[in-house]
Scaffold this active site. Sequence first.
Site, PDB file in Angstrom:
ATOM      1  N   CYS A 190      70.002 -13.922  46.591  1.00 17.98           N
ATOM      2  CA  CYS A 190      68.885 -13.509  47.449  1.00 17.98           C
ATOM      3  C   CYS A 190      69.360 -13.391  48.897  1.00 17.98           C
ATOM      4  CB  CYS A 190      67.731 -14.516  47.330  1.00 17.98           C
ATOM      5  SG  CYS A 190      66.250 -13.980  48.214  1.00 17.98           S
ATOM      6  N   THR A 445      41.190 -19.348  42.870  1.00 17.47           N
ATOM      7  CA  THR A 445      40.487 -18.273  42.162  1.00 17.47           C
ATOM      8  C   THR A 445      39.432 -17.670  43.075  1.00 17.47           C
ATOM      9  OG1 THR A 445      39.206 -17.677  40.189  1.00 17.47           O
ATOM     10  CG2 THR A 445      38.762 -19.849  41.143  1.00 17.47           C
ATOM     11  N   ASN A 447      37.263 -15.713  41.315  1.00 20.29           N
ATOM     12  CA  ASN A 447      36.383 -15.354  40.193  1.00 20.29           C
ATOM     13  C   ASN A 447      36.290 -13.848  39.995  1.00 20.29           C
ATOM     14  OD1 ASN A 447      34.762 -18.063  41.490  1.00 20.29           O
ATOM     15  ND2 ASN A 447      35.384 -18.079  39.341  1.00 20.29           N
ATOM     16  N   THR A 448      37.429 -13.176  40.176  1.00 16.53           N
ATOM     17  CA  THR A 448      37.477 -11.725  39.934  1.00 16.53           C
ATOM     18  C   THR A 448      38.642 -11.401  39.010  1.00 16.53           C
ATOM     19  OG1 THR A 448      38.921 -11.354  41.842  1.00 16.53           O
ATOM     20  CG2 THR A 448      36.546 -11.195  42.226  1.00 16.53           C
ATOM     21  N   GLU A 522      46.033  -9.673  43.481  1.00 16.70           N
ATOM     22  CA  GLU A 522      46.036 -10.428  42.228  1.00 16.70           C
ATOM     23  C   GLU A 522      47.459 -10.583  41.689  1.00 16.70           C
ATOM     24  OE1 GLU A 522      41.733  -9.523  40.217  1.00 16.70           O
ATOM     25  OE2 GLU A 522      43.006  -7.783  40.543  1.00 16.70           O
TER      26      GLU A 522
END
Length: 551
Positions: A190, A445, A447-448, A522
């Site tokens: 890296c 979260t 919640n999606t 996400e």
Amino acid sequence: MAEGENEVRWDGLCSRDSTTRETALENIRQIILRKTEYLRSVKETPYRSSEAGLLNAVSLDGLNKLLAHLLMLSKRCPFKDVREKSEFILKSVQELGIKIPRPLGHGPSRFIPEKEILQVGSEDTQMHALFADSFAALGRLDNITLVMVFHPQYLESFLKTQHYLLQMDGPLPLHYRHYIGIMAAARHQCSYLVNLHVNDFLHVGGDPKWLNGLENAPQKLQNLGELNKVLAHRPWLITKEHIEGLLKAEEHSWSLAELIHAVVLLTHYHSLASFTFGCGISPEIHCDGGHTFRPPSVSNYCICDITNGNHNVDEMEVNSANISVSESFFEVEALMEKMKQLQECRDEEEASQEEMASRFEIEKRESMCVFSSDDEEVTPARDVSRHFEDTSYGYKDFSRHGMHVPTFRVQDYCWEDHGYSLVNRLYPDVGQLIDEKFHIAYNLTYNTMAMHKDVDTSMLRRAIWNYIHCMFGIRYDDYDYGEINQLLDRSFKVYIKTVVCTPEKVTKRMYDSFWRQFKHSEKVHVNLLLIEARMQAELLYALRAITRYMT
């Protein structure tokens, strides 16, 4: 006039006091203008010796480094006055006939369009405070921070932990900390992290000779090479003998507290290398590959952009948009349906312990067979590989030879009951900081899921976390590993395994091919789960070996 970047004091720019920043900027402006005038006068001298030519080249190189640093500040400093004055100084230099740099690439990530990432200067008050803290600590606002900013709660915990590990009181001296970061990042080739910490190592007074190769570092650090290697690629092989070899090396011995600090740093940077490759983090503007002194061509990119893979970006985005939207839409619907069915099955019946153990072994064996079609040897560059030994050692060697990974039962040794207290006892407060970071990543979260709202994602998050631990042989007795195959499709498993085990092989195609209807935020969230699960897995094996040595 041949001095480089080191003669300039950048520290004043990190101050929250605008007067201090203004004074520092004026000093920087005067140094740069002096260097510029000197180069102009040399250029205008009709007869120059070869010695003068060499001096001129060295002076130009020193000036270019300063200009690249100013370019970074003009784009990435959270303080508006510094951004504007840096840009003004660059224009002043350009007006004197000296080439100034411009950024290469398209933002902090090669995988995420720049327009979707928060722009420095447009952040709210709370985020500005976080940016200012990060800049004050490191003297930069790096690309990792700008990608993690999708998740501010996690970012705050991450920066606090990293600051403590690198800069607060602890068992190891500052230059050792950065050198261990270099060693850890180099295991995965890296160069992004290696370059950052080479600069930091020198900044805190590290010996430049150590950077010529691990064999030039003190024997004490060389002895850490074996633990670094095994921890990065096959942590299940770590034994108390590894620990004993480090703690009983006569004049080169580590203390227990020093070793805990080193282990936490190694696991932190192995995992951060996974994030760097998993999210396609671009080189920093002021580092190699982050800027160019060539003027842009008519089409707004030059040949150096093509070699960096930065051509036809719009075309690439259009092509990726042409992937059947309906097909990826149905992927999301199918995943939602599977989650619903699994919840119903959980409510109806529970598998026996024997069945649960059998499903774990099946999933563990199958995880060994997950390889991408791009799976080929990556030869480490010399400037990276010199920081570690045995360049051929990696995860692939073990998995392809069909060797067995022993099962590590969490009920026998876990982070919450054993690892946390050991770290906190020997390196106070760090166990608490790491524990908080694990919990935030695991429980985070909104919640999606893609276009859906009010979704309980806990089942999916647990499947991802437990799949990573399963690859490392770590088993939770209360988890049904049959759920993993239901929730994680092959392209997602390939991405997970590559990011966690061989991050240097991650490609944009892998990133694009999983969860195609999901937002970039996400996918970054997924990467946070991956790096924290990986770090915890490595820590469990290392801390268990230390505990066995101590008992």
